[in-house]
Design a protein around this motif. Structure first.
Motif, short mmCIF file in Angstrom:
data_model
loop_
_atom_site.label_atom_id
_atom_site.label_comp_id
_atom_site.label_asym_id
_atom_site.label_seq_id
_atom_site.Cartn_x
_atom_site.Cartn_y
_atom_site.Cartn_z
N HIS A 83 -8.37 -7.75 -0.70
CA HIS A 83 -7.97 -8.55 0.45
C HIS A 83 -8.99 -9.67 0.68
CE1 HIS A 83 -6.15 -4.55 1.27
NE2 HIS A 83 -5.16 -5.25 1.80
N GLU B 57 -8.20 -12.46 6.02
CA GLU B 57 -6.95 -12.11 6.69
C GLU B 57 -7.10 -12.32 8.19
OE1 GLU B 57 -6.05 -8.03 5.92
OE2 GLU B 57 -4.22 -8.01 7.14
N HIS C 281 -3.43 -12.14 1.45
CA HIS C 281 -3.51 -12.87 2.72
C HIS C 281 -4.07 -14.29 2.59
CE1 HIS C 281 -2.12 -9.21 4.43
NE2 HIS C 281 -3.18 -8.55 4.00
N SER D 178 3.19 -8.96 7.74
CA SER D 178 1.90 -8.36 8.11
C SER D 178 1.08 -9.33 8.96
CB SER D 178 1.15 -8.00 6.83
OG SER D 178 -0.17 -7.63 7.13
N GLN E 164 0.30 3.94 2.86
CA GLN E 164 0.59 3.53 4.23
C GLN E 164 2.07 3.63 4.56
OE1 GLN E 164 -1.36 -0.29 4.93
NE2 GLN E 164 -3.28 0.45 4.05
N LEU F 119 0.03 -7.93 12.58
CA LEU F 119 -1.38 -7.66 12.91
C LEU F 119 -2.02 -8.86 13.63
CD1 LEU F 119 -2.55 -5.75 9.68
CD2 LEU F 119 -1.95 -4.79 11.91
N LEU G 70 -6.51 -6.06 12.74
CA LEU G 70 -6.93 -5.47 11.46
C LEU G 70 -8.01 -4.38 11.53
CD1 LEU G 70 -6.79 -5.35 8.37
CD2 LEU G 70 -8.48 -7.18 8.30
N HIS H 108 0.85 -1.21 0.00
CA HIS H 108 0.00 0.00 0.00
C HIS H 108 0.88 1.25 0.00
CE1 HIS H 108 -3.78 -2.13 1.32
NE2 HIS H 108 -2.88 -3.01 1.71
N ARG I 169 -11.30 -2.30 -2.00
CA ARG I 169 -10.41 -2.52 -0.84
C ARG I 169 -10.59 -3.90 -0.25
NH1 ARG I 169 -8.19 1.69 2.34
NH2 ARG I 169 -6.56 0.54 3.35
N PHE I 170 -11.80 -4.22 0.19
CA PHE I 170 -12.22 -5.58 0.56
C PHE I 170 -13.73 -5.57 0.68
CE2 PHE I 170 -11.69 -5.68 5.58
CZ PHE I 170 -12.09 -4.36 5.69
N ASP J 197 2.92 -6.08 2.12
CA ASP J 197 1.75 -5.44 2.74
C ASP J 197 2.12 -4.26 3.63
OD1 ASP J 197 -0.99 -5.03 3.16
OD2 ASP J 197 -1.01 -6.29 4.96
N THR K 208 -4.98 3.61 9.71
CA THR K 208 -4.88 3.58 8.25
C THR K 208 -5.71 4.66 7.59
OG1 THR K 208 -4.75 1.20 8.55
CG2 THR K 208 -4.97 1.99 6.29
N TRP L 232 -7.12 -1.41 13.62
CA TRP L 232 -5.92 -0.81 13.01
C TRP L 232 -6.32 0.06 11.81
CZ3 TRP L 232 -4.00 -2.05 8.05
CH2 TRP L 232 -2.69 -1.66 7.77
N LEU L 233 -7.26 -0.44 11.00
CA LEU L 233 -7.73 0.35 9.85
C LEU L 233 -8.33 1.68 10.33
CD1 LEU L 233 -9.46 -2.35 7.58
CD2 LEU L 233 -7.43 -1.02 7.00
N1 GUN Z 1 -8.03 -5.14 4.62
C1 GUN Z 1 -8.67 -4.05 4.14
N2 GUN Z 1 -7.84 -3.01 4.01
C2 GUN Z 1 -6.64 -3.44 4.42
C3 GUN Z 1 -5.36 -2.80 4.52
O1 GUN Z 1 -5.16 -1.64 4.21
N3 GUN Z 1 -4.34 -3.58 4.99
C4 GUN Z 1 -4.52 -4.88 5.32
N4 GUN Z 1 -3.48 -5.58 5.76
N5 GUN Z 1 -5.70 -5.48 5.25
C5 GUN Z 1 -6.75 -4.77 4.81
#
Ligand code: GUN
Ligand code: ZN
Length: 434
Positions: free
Chosen positions: A233, A236, A272, A297, A83, A301, A94, A80, A205-206, A323, A102, A97-98
């Motif tokens: 993603h 994860e 992941h 990662s 980041q 995480l 995760l 990323h 993104r996911f 990552d 993030t 953390w986002l």
């Molecule tokens: N899942 C959704 N966004 C992210 C991200 O920015 N980093 C990671 N590791 N997982 C995510």
């Protein structure tokens, strides 16, 4: 164009097949005193120095390295850009953390000057670490991708990137809409995809941060242009997996969400996959999709241990990802150091030649670029590294005790990092000198 021909003499090693398929010995080529011949940005020959030199003009320019190893440039299949400024953020797993780190960090990319500054730092960091190709997440802002591609184009790097699509479950200051994400992605595709060595990746993104409408439009983009990439993603973190089940109760599981919106395919890379099941691995393999294995990662995480043997069983394409900033290093050598430990904790082994494969040819295959990058075969792009056996006092001393290339390679991956990368070449040009 005048012919530019140069030869590089050193020990040379490259991966030529997956050790899981052909066995370790048939998976690599090693020339103790090797020669790599480069013409107009491409490799024109590789072999034993004495044999090859006999076929070349006597006045060919030769750069001779002592105590060094030439390898292909490394390939980071998941990283990323926005980041870069938050690597090593304390305390959270995760989803928290986002939200905590993030999203605020990525919001700064609304400013093009900031995007330009970070793109420059980011690319220098990739090259310092020997990464010559990366599959890169931008932020939700199109300018993050413009800044990145502008900088990559200047150095003629082979890079893949995309603007994040994210229209729910994120702060208002960082969301687009299904419609705007489609229009903005399309404009970036028109501007960059296939330009020189640049490629575009559609980047939801996911699943939790995209509405069904947005995922539908992501699938539509993939159907509208040939050879587009898709990156996202998957599986994860266990809380993330549960959340996806709540958001998409009508789907069989996490992968099935992406499958339903037609996001699987030969240029789709899922980061992941720590908590995938056998059926999901089989479906990824069947569709030619790939996984980016991101060990630093997954440790940092607290996400879990990726099951590489299961992926191998299904003949699933796997590349390696840093990552960053969930991962803690731009160095794919350090990433392999952690990958080895992921296998150790599962009672499995990661041979140095499988590691080399993951960071080079495996990544190239995940990206369907193995005819251009990932090996040192004649006819491929001259993206290569010179690794320095004397990069640090300890490395120098330790490598003097190594008995063969397997041991040397393993130590390079255990003790090595950015300091080990003496030079990085892209398309035959020197783009980093330590
Ligand atoms: N899942 C959704 N966004 C992210 C991200 O920015 N980093 C990671 N590791 N997982 C995510
Ligand atoms: Zn990621």
């Amino acid at each position: 164009m005048p012919l530019t021909r140069k030869a590089y003499r050193a020990a040379i090693l490259h991966s030529i097949a997956d050790p899981a398929e052909v066995g370790i010995e048939a998976s690599y080529e090693y020339f103790e005193d090797g020669l790599l011949v480069v013409e107009n940005g491409q490799i024109s020959a590789i072999g034993h120095a004495t044999e090859l030199l006999a076929t070349l003009p006597a006045d060919i320019e030769i750069i001779h390295y002592q105590d060094a190893l030439i390898t292909p440039g490394l390939i980071d299949t998941h990283i990323h850009l926005p980041q870069t400024g938050m690597v090593g953020a304390y305390g959270e797993q995760l989803l928290d953390w986002l939200n905590t780190y993030t999203f605020p960090c990525e919001s700064q990319f609304a400013d093009k000057a900031h995007a330009d500054e970070v793109a420059d730092i980011f690319i220098k960091e990739l090259l310092r670490n020997g990464t010559t190709t990366a599959l890169v997440f931008g932020s939700v802002h199109p300018q993050s991708v413009n800044s990145f591609f502008e900088a990559a184009q200047q150095l003629d790097l082979r890079m893949i990137a995309g603007k994040v699509m994210m229209d729910r479950n994120a702060p208002d200051y960082l969301t687009d809409t299904a419609e705007s994400s489609y229009v903005e992605s399309k404009a970036l595709i028109e501007r960059w995809h296939g330009k020189g060595r640049l490629h575009y990746a559609v980047t939801p993104r996911f699943a939790p941060t995209s509405t069904p409408e947005q995922l539908t439009l992501a699938g539509q983009l993939l159907s509208e242009y040939p050879d587009l990439y898709m990156q996202t993603h998957i599986s994860e973190n266990l809380k993330e997996v549960e959340w996806v089940k709540e958001l998409f109760p009508e789907r069989k599981g996490y992968l099935d969400v992406y499958d339903h919106y037609q996001l699987l395919g030969e240029r789709s890379v899922f980061a992941h996959g720590v908590h995938l099941c056998e059926d999901e691995c089989a479906r990824l393999a069947e569709t030619g999709s790939a996984i980016a294995f991101c060990p630093t990662s997954n440790f940092f995480l607290g996400s879990g241990l990726f099951n590489l043997p299961m992926a191998e069983k299904h003949k699933l394409n796997v590349g390696l990802g840093t990552d960053v900033g969930g991962g803690t290093s731009f160095s794919l050598l350090q990433t392999l150091n952690e990958a080895y430990k992921v296998m150790q904790l599962q009672g499995a082994r990661l041979s140095p030649f499988k590691s080399l494969y993951l960071a080079t040819l495996g990544g190239a295959r995940a990206l369907r670029l193995e005819d251009k990058i990932g090996t040192l075969h004649a006819g491929t792009d001259a993206d290569f590294l010179v690794l320095d056996y004397n990069a640090t006092p300890l490395l120098s001393y330790r490598l003097k005790q190594a008995n063969n290339i397997a041991e040397t390679l393993f130590v390079l991956m255990t003790l090595g990092d950015d300091r080990t990368v003496l030079q990085t070449y892209a398309a035959g040009k020197l783009v980093h000198q330590r």
